[in-house]
Design an enzyme around this catalytic site. Structure first.
Site, PDB file in Angstrom:
ATOM      1  N   SER A 108     -14.678  44.345  10.686  1.00  0.00           N
ATOM      2  CA  SER A 108     -14.051  43.436  11.641  1.00  0.00           C
ATOM      3  C   SER A 108     -14.281  41.974  11.330  1.00  0.00           C
ATOM      4  O   SER A 108     -15.307  41.590  10.753  1.00  0.00           O
ATOM      5  CB  SER A 108     -14.621  43.697  13.047  1.00  0.00           C
ATOM      6  OG  SER A 108     -14.381  45.007  13.453  1.00  0.00           O
ATOM      7  N   VAL A 119     -10.967  37.707  19.952  1.00  0.00           N
ATOM      8  CA  VAL A 119     -10.043  38.637  19.300  1.00  0.00           C
ATOM      9  C   VAL A 119     -10.730  39.200  18.063  1.00  0.00           C
ATOM     10  O   VAL A 119     -11.265  38.450  17.243  1.00  0.00           O
ATOM     11  CB  VAL A 119      -8.734  37.921  18.896  1.00  0.00           C
ATOM     12  CG1 VAL A 119      -7.776  38.899  18.223  1.00  0.00           C
ATOM     13  CG2 VAL A 119      -8.088  37.252  20.106  1.00  0.00           C
ATOM     14  N   GLU A 120     -10.729  40.518  17.957  1.00  0.00           N
ATOM     15  CA  GLU A 120     -11.315  41.214  16.814  1.00  0.00           C
ATOM     16  C   GLU A 120     -10.182  41.901  16.063  1.00  0.00           C
ATOM     17  O   GLU A 120      -9.391  42.624  16.664  1.00  0.00           O
ATOM     18  CB  GLU A 120     -12.334  42.230  17.321  1.00  0.00           C
ATOM     19  CG  GLU A 120     -12.991  43.068  16.262  1.00  0.00           C
ATOM     20  CD  GLU A 120     -13.963  44.091  16.861  1.00  0.00           C
ATOM     21  OE1 GLU A 120     -14.547  44.854  16.069  1.00  0.00           O
ATOM     22  OE2 GLU A 120     -14.131  44.147  18.099  1.00  0.00           O
ATOM     23  N   VAL A 121     -10.099  41.662  14.756  1.00  0.00           N
ATOM     24  CA  VAL A 121      -9.110  42.333  13.906  1.00  0.00           C
ATOM     25  C   VAL A 121      -9.895  43.193  12.929  1.00  0.00           C
ATOM     26  O   VAL A 121     -10.846  42.698  12.297  1.00  0.00           O
ATOM     27  CB  VAL A 121      -8.215  41.330  13.165  1.00  0.00           C
ATOM     28  CG1 VAL A 121      -7.258  42.046  12.225  1.00  0.00           C
ATOM     29  CG2 VAL A 121      -7.430  40.477  14.153  1.00  0.00           C
TER      30      VAL A 121
END
Length: 125
Positions: A108, A119-121
């Site tokens: 992440s 916001v975590e991608v």
């Protein structure tokens, strides 16, 4: 009760247009006006509804901008995600780092949107 999954999440925001532009530009989400003045962001079969803090319904009055924290998955390698974020002057606040996801390990990267929602991608590992 048998919960199947999420239908949508809601983010309370200060500026709907700024939020729409950010998520379109940074994450490629698509805006949709569900009814006059009610906007959402779509990606895959998922939706983020936007709640304007100035016109929040009574039910959601205690929801405040910046209190969101969520993770989205991508098949774009995280190294490329990092490059894309940096090229758009989006500050990475953590990562890349391995984390525990819903169905296993994920890699992440974290950043904040205009309202300071986290916001975590992530990539599944």
């Amino acid at each position: 009760m048998n919960i199947l999954g999420f239908d949508h999440i809601v983010l309370c925001v200060k500026n709907v247009e700024e939020t729409l532009e950010f998520y379109e530009r940074v994450l490629g989400m698509q805006r949709r006006e569900e009814r006059p003045g009610k906007w959402s962001l779509h990606f895959g079969s998922n939706k983020i509804s936007l709640q304007d803090v100035q016109s929040s319904p009574d039910l959601a009055k205690r929801t405040v901008p910046g209190s969101g924290n969520f993770c989205v998955l991508t098949n774009t390698p995280i190294a490329e995600v990092v490059e894309q974020l940096r090229s758009m002057n989006v500050e990475i606040v953590e990562g890349p780092a391995e984390k525990a996801g819903a169905v296993g390990r994920i890699l992440s990267v974290y950043f904040r949107d205009p309202d300071l929602n986290l916001v975590e991608v992530s990539n599944r590992l």
